[in-house]
Design an enzyme around this catalytic site. Structure first.
Site, short mmCIF file in Angstrom:
data_model
loop_
_atom_site.label_atom_id
_atom_site.label_comp_id
_atom_site.label_asym_id
_atom_site.label_seq_id
_atom_site.Cartn_x
_atom_site.Cartn_y
_atom_site.Cartn_z
N TYR A 199 0.85 -1.19 0.00
CA TYR A 199 0.00 0.00 0.00
C TYR A 199 0.88 1.24 0.00
CZ TYR A 199 -4.14 2.81 0.70
OH TYR A 199 -5.15 3.71 0.52
N TYR A 244 -5.14 5.63 -8.15
CA TYR A 244 -5.40 5.65 -6.70
C TYR A 244 -6.77 5.07 -6.44
CZ TYR A 244 -6.06 7.63 -1.97
OH TYR A 244 -6.30 7.81 -0.63
#
Ligand SMILES: [Zn+2]
Lengths: 134, 395
Positions: free
Chosen positions: B294, B344
């Site tokens: 992440y 994103y």
């Protein structure tokens, strides 16, 4: 002397003792009467022992710089302030509080440097707790 | 029962990625629907086969009980499982975990997990979509953030990165190495938003957002949606795509008491999540072939590398700067360009690329070895962590 344009916070029921204390130039925190743990933010229940038996007590105002940033984005009220520092201060009693550092060159800011609270009367009814080098 | 019995019992059978990035004129539900339709087609399933729906609503999908209204938009009329979930960027992996448990134990057969968001408006910056506005008289203890100009998530991750720098000597050169490595991967990803080469000089020249973070330390903001389908392993085997078997699952939520002793800024929930997931999978850190970490910020990758034990605590920066993460490196990481360069979609960004790599469908950017693919999720400001271990192998 230019007008103070930054957001001025106001107390709610849970934080009134903190803001009232700041006006008296005292840093007030919550403390659990059952287990003695200091806490902030000012929620009614102790996260350690779940007791709601709580008192407000005066903190020493001493702490260390847990971390800091230098803001460059222009948020409303801060357009003329950038770049400005913001900080998380770890108080001697344990809790960490959001603030900023005054009277110290940005280049001289160091994580873990010793600090002490200073009180800035930003309006007739609101005082902010800032920190400076101890 | 300690979780080991769950290894490879469920698999990701379908993946759908909508139109992505600076795509305007649609709401989040549209992108969610596009992604779901593509995932169902990808798996070789029919609409009627879908009997579970888990939704991770982004910041813009607010109505309809936080996204579960998607059911009616898509005419999914016989769901045995339905919920909207939110642990920030950890949600994608978390949804897959609950979906896997549900299909393994017979609650449902094919569960769609979807994230979608449409915060970008034409002619408006990405930061505006996420920072909100400071109120003139913010109240309570939370009002201190507004009073001191601590607005938006950038400010909070800057604090975390600064603390790590002070404790371990991490530098902007270290953080920049993450951005540069991921851009090299993005150059090989046809759907990445930023594919132009990026140098360390470019990184240092990018404007400060909140020191110590440059603009190029921060993720993009994207409009789009990503969906995956979770099925029982034995069913996934007979579908259209090579299954990405779920070998390991874990979560770590250490909490943040915001006082001395809680240092989630530099010691995240990853070790807790890893312990469970790696025990389930029967693997050790050295077994990981491909990492999808992440990456809301470059710093998040650095601290994740440490907390999974790819290097010693504090050495995440030098590890990244060694070139290990980049094409040709020892640990191919964020091989699609990640949230820094590609798109994103919160936890769906690492998860989607993890599925692609486990299947061997990465094309030019496919990692040579892909037996173990690690996907990490992170929510809040390093408050929540989720782990998935994927493999193309059924055991
Ligand atoms: Zn207590």
């Amino acid at each position: 002397m230019s007008e103070y344009r930054r957001p001025i916070p106001q107390a709610d029921d849970e934080s009134r003792e903190f803001y009232d204390g700041a006006r008296r130039h005292e840093l007030m925190l919550m403390r659990c009467r059952r287990c003695g743990a200091w806490r902030l933010p000012s929620r009614p229940r102790c996260p350690d022992c779940w007791s709601t038996d709580t008192e407000w007590a005066r903190a020493s105002g001493r702490g260390t710089l847990y971390s800091f940033g230098i803001m460059h984005q222009k948020y409303p009220g801060f357009e003329d302030e950038v770049p400005y520092n913001y900080a998380v201060v770890e108080l001697e009693e344990g809790p960490r509080i959001v603030s900023n550092i005054v009277g110290v060159d940005e280049a001289a800011l160091r994580v873990d440097m010793p600090l002490r609270a200073v009180f800035d009367d930003v309006s007739a009814d609101t005082t902010l707790v800032r920190f400076t080098s101890a | 029962m300690d979780g080991r019995e769950l290894k490879a019992r469920a698999a990701i059978s379908g993946l759908g990625i909508s139109e992505m990035g600076r795509v305007y004129g649609h709401d989040a539900s549209h992108f969610a629907a596009e992604a779901i339709q593509r995932a169902v087609a990808d798996a070789g399933l029919r609409k009627e086969d879908i009997d579970g729906l888990l939704v991770s609503p982004g910041v813009s999908m607010t109505g309809q009980m936080g996204g579960v209204g998607l059911q009616n938009y898509l005419g999914l009329t016989h769901l045995r499982l339905l919920a909207s979930m939110n642990v920030g960027g950890a949600t994608a992996n978390v949804m897959v975990q609950y979906a896997a448990l549900a299909v393994i134990h017979g609650m449902a057969n094919h569960v769609v997990c979807v994230f979608a968001d449409a915060p970008l408006r034409e002619g408006r910056g990405g930061a505006a979509a996420y920072s909100g506005a400071a109120r003139p008289r913010p109240s309570g203890m939370g009002g201190l953030y507004s009073a001191f100009g601590v607005v938006g998530v950038n400010a909070l991750y800057a604090l975390a990165a600064r603390r790590h720098m002070a404790m371990y000597g991490t530098t902007n050169d270290h953080l920049g190495a993450v951005a540069v490595a991921q851009r090299r991967w993005a150059a090989m990803n046809p759907i990445a938003e930023h594919r132009a080469p990026l140098t360390m000089e470019d990184y240092h020249a990018s404007r400060w957002v909140a020191e110590p973070l440059h603009l190029l330390d921060c993720c993009l903001v994207s409009n789009g949606g990503v969906a995956v389908i979770v099925s029982r392993a034995e069913e996934a085997r007979d579908l259209a795509q090579p299954p990405a078997y779920i070998w390991g699952m874990g979560q770590g939520h250490p909490g943040d008491m915001r006082r001395r002793g809680w240092d989630v800024e530099t010691e995240t929930g990853a070790p807790m999540a890893k312990e469970k997931a790696f025990a389930m999978a029967g693997i050790a850190t050295r077994d990981v072939d491909v990492l999808q970490a992440y990456d809301c910020y470059t710093y998040t990758v650095v601290v994740t590398l440490e907390d999974y034990g790819f290097c010693a605590k504090g050495d995440g920066g030098p590890f990244a700067a060694s070139g290990a993460l980049a094409p040709g490196g020892a640990l191919p990481t964020n091989t699609g360009g990640g949230q820094l360069s590609a798109y994103y979609m919160w936890g769906m960004t690492p998860l989607s690329e993890g599925v692609i790599q486990a299947r061997g469908q990465g094309g030019e950017r496919q990692a040579a070895k892909r037996d173990i693919v690690l996907v990490t999720g992170n929510g809040g400001v390093l408050d929540h962590h989720s782990t998935l271990v994927l493999s193309p192998h059924p055991a």
